[in-house]
Design an enzyme around this catalytic site. Sequence first.
Site, PDB file in Angstrom:
ATOM      1  N   LYS A 120       0.877  -1.241  -0.153  1.00 22.44           N
ATOM      2  CA  LYS A 120       0.109   0.077   0.057  1.00 22.44           C
ATOM      3  C   LYS A 120       0.885   1.115  -0.003  1.00 22.44           C
ATOM      4  CE  LYS A 120      -2.256   2.893   2.286  1.00 22.44           C
ATOM      5  NZ  LYS A 120      -1.891   4.363   1.732  1.00 22.44           N
ATOM      6  N   GLU A 133       9.105   0.763  11.039  1.00 18.34           N
ATOM      7  CA  GLU A 133      10.112   2.215  10.982  1.00 18.34           C
ATOM      8  C   GLU A 133       9.270   3.497  11.246  1.00 18.34           C
ATOM      9  OE1 GLU A 133      13.240   1.760  10.180  1.00 18.34           O
ATOM     10  OE2 GLU A 133      13.277  -0.188   8.960  1.00 18.34           O
ATOM     11  N   CYS A 170      12.724  10.404   7.870  1.00 14.44           N
ATOM     12  CA  CYS A 170      12.505   9.954   8.996  1.00 14.44           C
ATOM     13  C   CYS A 170      13.846  10.083  10.249  1.00 14.44           C
ATOM     14  CB  CYS A 170      11.920   8.505   9.336  1.00 14.44           C
ATOM     15  SG  CYS A 170      12.889   7.467   8.017  1.00 14.44           S
ATOM     16  N   GLU A 181       8.843  15.713  16.521  1.00 15.05           N
ATOM     17  CA  GLU A 181       9.115  15.159  15.127  1.00 15.05           C
ATOM     18  C   GLU A 181       8.479  16.307  14.243  1.00 15.05           C
ATOM     19  OE1 GLU A 181       7.989  11.874  12.899  1.00 15.05           O
ATOM     20  OE2 GLU A 181      10.082  11.698  12.089  1.00 15.05           O
TER      21      GLU A 181
HETATM   22  P1  NAP Z   1       1.201   8.043   8.495  1.00  9.98           P
HETATM   23  O1  NAP Z   1      -0.106   8.547   8.556  1.00  9.98           O
HETATM   24  O2  NAP Z   1       1.712   7.088   9.392  1.00  9.98           O
HETATM   25  O3  NAP Z   1       1.343   7.275   6.842  1.00  9.98           O
HETATM   26  C1  NAP Z   1       2.296   6.097   6.456  1.00  9.98           C
HETATM   27  C2  NAP Z   1       1.601   5.248   5.579  1.00  9.98           C
HETATM   28  O4  NAP Z   1       0.453   4.413   6.680  1.00  9.98           O
HETATM   29  C3  NAP Z   1       0.581   5.711   4.631  1.00  9.98           C
HETATM   30  O5  NAP Z   1       0.747   5.002   3.646  1.00  9.98           O
HETATM   31  C4  NAP Z   1      -0.677   6.044   5.233  1.00  9.98           C
HETATM   32  O6  NAP Z   1      -1.719   6.209   4.340  1.00  9.98           O
HETATM   33  C5  NAP Z   1      -0.788   4.638   5.841  1.00  9.98           C
HETATM   34  N1  NAP Z   1      -1.644   4.742   7.204  1.00  9.98           N
HETATM   35  C6  NAP Z   1      -2.424   5.897   7.586  1.00  9.98           C
HETATM   36  N2  NAP Z   1      -3.234   5.416   8.736  1.00  9.98           N
HETATM   37  C7  NAP Z   1      -3.244   3.876   8.762  1.00  9.98           C
HETATM   38  C8  NAP Z   1      -3.756   2.876   9.460  1.00  9.98           C
HETATM   39  N3  NAP Z   1      -4.595   3.144  10.436  1.00  9.98           N
HETATM   40  N4  NAP Z   1      -3.228   1.630   9.316  1.00  9.98           N
HETATM   41  C9  NAP Z   1      -2.493   1.487   8.346  1.00  9.98           C
HETATM   42  N5  NAP Z   1      -1.906   2.284   7.733  1.00  9.98           N
HETATM   43  C10 NAP Z   1      -2.422   3.378   7.656  1.00  9.98           C
HETATM   44  O7  NAP Z   1       2.327   9.300   8.143  1.00  9.98           O
HETATM   45  P2  NAP Z   1       1.989  10.388   7.296  1.00  9.98           P
HETATM   46  O8  NAP Z   1       0.602  10.804   7.558  1.00  9.98           O
HETATM   47  O9  NAP Z   1       2.124  10.268   6.122  1.00  9.98           O
HETATM   48  O10 NAP Z   1       2.959  11.434   7.945  1.00  9.98           O
HETATM   49  C11 NAP Z   1       2.650  11.735   9.259  1.00  9.98           C
HETATM   50  C12 NAP Z   1       3.990  11.673  10.220  1.00  9.98           C
HETATM   51  O11 NAP Z   1       4.532  10.453   9.941  1.00  9.98           O
HETATM   52  C13 NAP Z   1       4.910  12.648   9.708  1.00  9.98           C
HETATM   53  O12 NAP Z   1       4.918  13.997  10.241  1.00  9.98           O
HETATM   54  C14 NAP Z   1       6.296  12.025  10.225  1.00  9.98           C
HETATM   55  O13 NAP Z   1       6.141  12.275  11.423  1.00  9.98           O
HETATM   56  C15 NAP Z   1       5.921  10.617  10.071  1.00  9.98           C
HETATM   57  N6  NAP Z   1       6.659   9.852   8.802  1.00  9.98           N
HETATM   58  C16 NAP Z   1       7.662   9.051   9.243  1.00  9.98           C
HETATM   59  C17 NAP Z   1       8.226   8.342   8.335  1.00  9.98           C
HETATM   60  C18 NAP Z   1       9.540   7.519   8.461  1.00  9.98           C
HETATM   61  O14 NAP Z   1      10.095   7.194   7.265  1.00  9.98           O
HETATM   62  N7  NAP Z   1       9.737   6.864   9.582  1.00  9.98           N
HETATM   63  C19 NAP Z   1       7.708   8.486   6.923  1.00  9.98           C
HETATM   64  C20 NAP Z   1       6.625   9.347   6.544  1.00  9.98           C
HETATM   65  C21 NAP Z   1       5.972   9.976   7.800  1.00  9.98           C
HETATM   66  P3  NAP Z   1      -1.863   7.653   3.675  1.00  9.98           P
HETATM   67  O15 NAP Z   1      -0.720   7.972   3.133  1.00  9.98           O
HETATM   68  O16 NAP Z   1      -2.981   7.270   2.344  1.00  9.98           O
HETATM   69  O17 NAP Z   1      -2.585   8.164   4.949  1.00  9.98           O
END
Ligand code: NAP
Length: 487
Positions: free
Chosen positions: A193, A267, A301, A399
């Site tokens: 996904k 991660e 990240c 973060e």
């Molecule tokens: P996120 O919401 O955790 O999204 C990561 C992935 O999980 C996306 O594919 C997202 O889909 C999906 N997702 C969302 N809700 C889910 C659920 N309940 N169950 C399973 N999968 C789900 O992160 P984000 O909104 O992209 O970013 C928010 C914060 O995450 C950032 O500000 C940062 O702090 C952190 N982040 C960390 C990393 C890393 O590499 N460690 C990378 C990106 C973001 P959708 O994209 O369709 O929502």
Amino acid sequence: MTRTDTPEPLSGADWQYSPAPERFRPEIDAEYGLFIDGEFKEPRSGKMFDTINPATGDRLARIAEAGEDDVDAAMAAARAAAPRWAKTKGTERGKYLFRLARRLQECARELAVLETMDGGKPIKESRDVDLPLVAQHFFYHAGWADKLRWAFGGREPRPRGVCGQIIPWNFPLMMAAWKLAPALACGNTVVLKPAETTSLTALHMARLIQEIDLPPGVVNIVTGAGDTGRLVATHPAVRKVAFTGSTAVGRRIMEELAPREIPLTLELGGKSANIVFADAAIEQAVEGVVSGIWFNQGHVCCAGSRLLVEESILEPFVAALRERMAQLRVGDPLDKNTDVGAINSKAQLDRIRTLVGEGQAEGAILHDMQSTPLPEKGWWFPPCFFTGVQPSHSVAREEIFGPVLSVMSFRTPDEAVRRANATPYGLAAGVWTDKGSKVFEIARRMDAGVVWCNTYNQFDACSPFGGVKESGFGREGGLHGLRGYVR
Ligand code: NAP
Ligand code: MG
């Protein structure tokens, strides 16, 4: 586009770069279906959503949103393909991965431009960092496919079965490669996904997967938002879950999987510290700090978002950092001279603005590139840093996931270690010093999965990557990364 990005004229910087636009444009379809059982399919949900170019705000394409029936169909395909793929000889699986790696290299320019258009990162990063690492990951794991017995001390490892893999938007194709390559090398099948804002490169890779004749169902790609991710992570057919994203969502997935015995790799976020000692090579350290926080707009990240500088050099170091920041070129990500591109989404831009506002309200001093002319359309946030930061300030703890650095100081090595480790996260750290013994001593004491010494943000397929504490667990890359995908 000709510009001077300097807030005030700097010696030697009173000249301008000519535009150097990347002219290649990949063909982008109006609509993309779901990649299930080797074919692109209309979503049974009947729903589509837009994917946007964050540098312009324009719609690039419409993408299928997978609902419950669609995820069921993808899981059924992955489950049906699993026994045969598991029995396919390692040498044969390796050939498929080699073929995919080569096709990815051949299509690197198309995919790099697509990555930049869909996600906003500078073309020089997608071209020189993301795509080479994507190919490298498939080449590396292709090499393991027929040598797994040697990876696990003479035992015959067996695949786990269907893997549910969920990835974020900051390194879209690279994260897909980190997930797919080890899973396939070890004989598993996958439902992947991508993130809602950056699905295009994964979908174009699906075409390459068709071209190399990978058996249908071995890789399935279901696009959609968070709910689709939840359906993938919690599906009963899944035998292994790998997630990269926020700590909040990672925690939710862990809770949902708690009653079942599903191996999980997480991660998650980070608030990584770069520690600069007075005896460090200062110019190199400045470059490392710059790449640590302003690479990919800080959408990393393991970004070095906290800078700890030894007090005796704080002032000259901050001056050097400010001068270097003023030379960064912010703007059109498709310009080959651009250092800092567009913020990935409006939601992320709002989050960055809120957290920077909190930092100012708490009394930290903002140093920014105020006079930088930013494009009128799209989502932008110029690189900046805070001084006068207290450990209790939100900009020192939370973060931000944007181009925002928090600068603090320390007096002794013990204080540096204490401050660096004073966070619930533990993804990465950087240590800058001329003394080899100090490098090893400080690195050993870091509560972080990755510690870079006199460098930052270096990645390699054979080197394991992952966090401790609230940055998650499990490793990706290297021998360690294979473990999650075998029984
Ligand atoms: P996120 O919401 O955790 O999204 C990561 C992935 O999980 C996306 O594919 C997202 O889909 C999906 N997702 C969302 N809700 C889910 C659920 N309940 N169950 C399973 N999968 C789900 O992160 P984000 O909104 O992209 O970013 C928010 C914060 O995450 C950032 O500000 C940062 O702090 C952190 N982040 C960390 C990393 C890393 O590499 N460690 C990378 C990106 C973001 P959708 O994209 O369709 O929502
Ligand atoms: Mg997009």
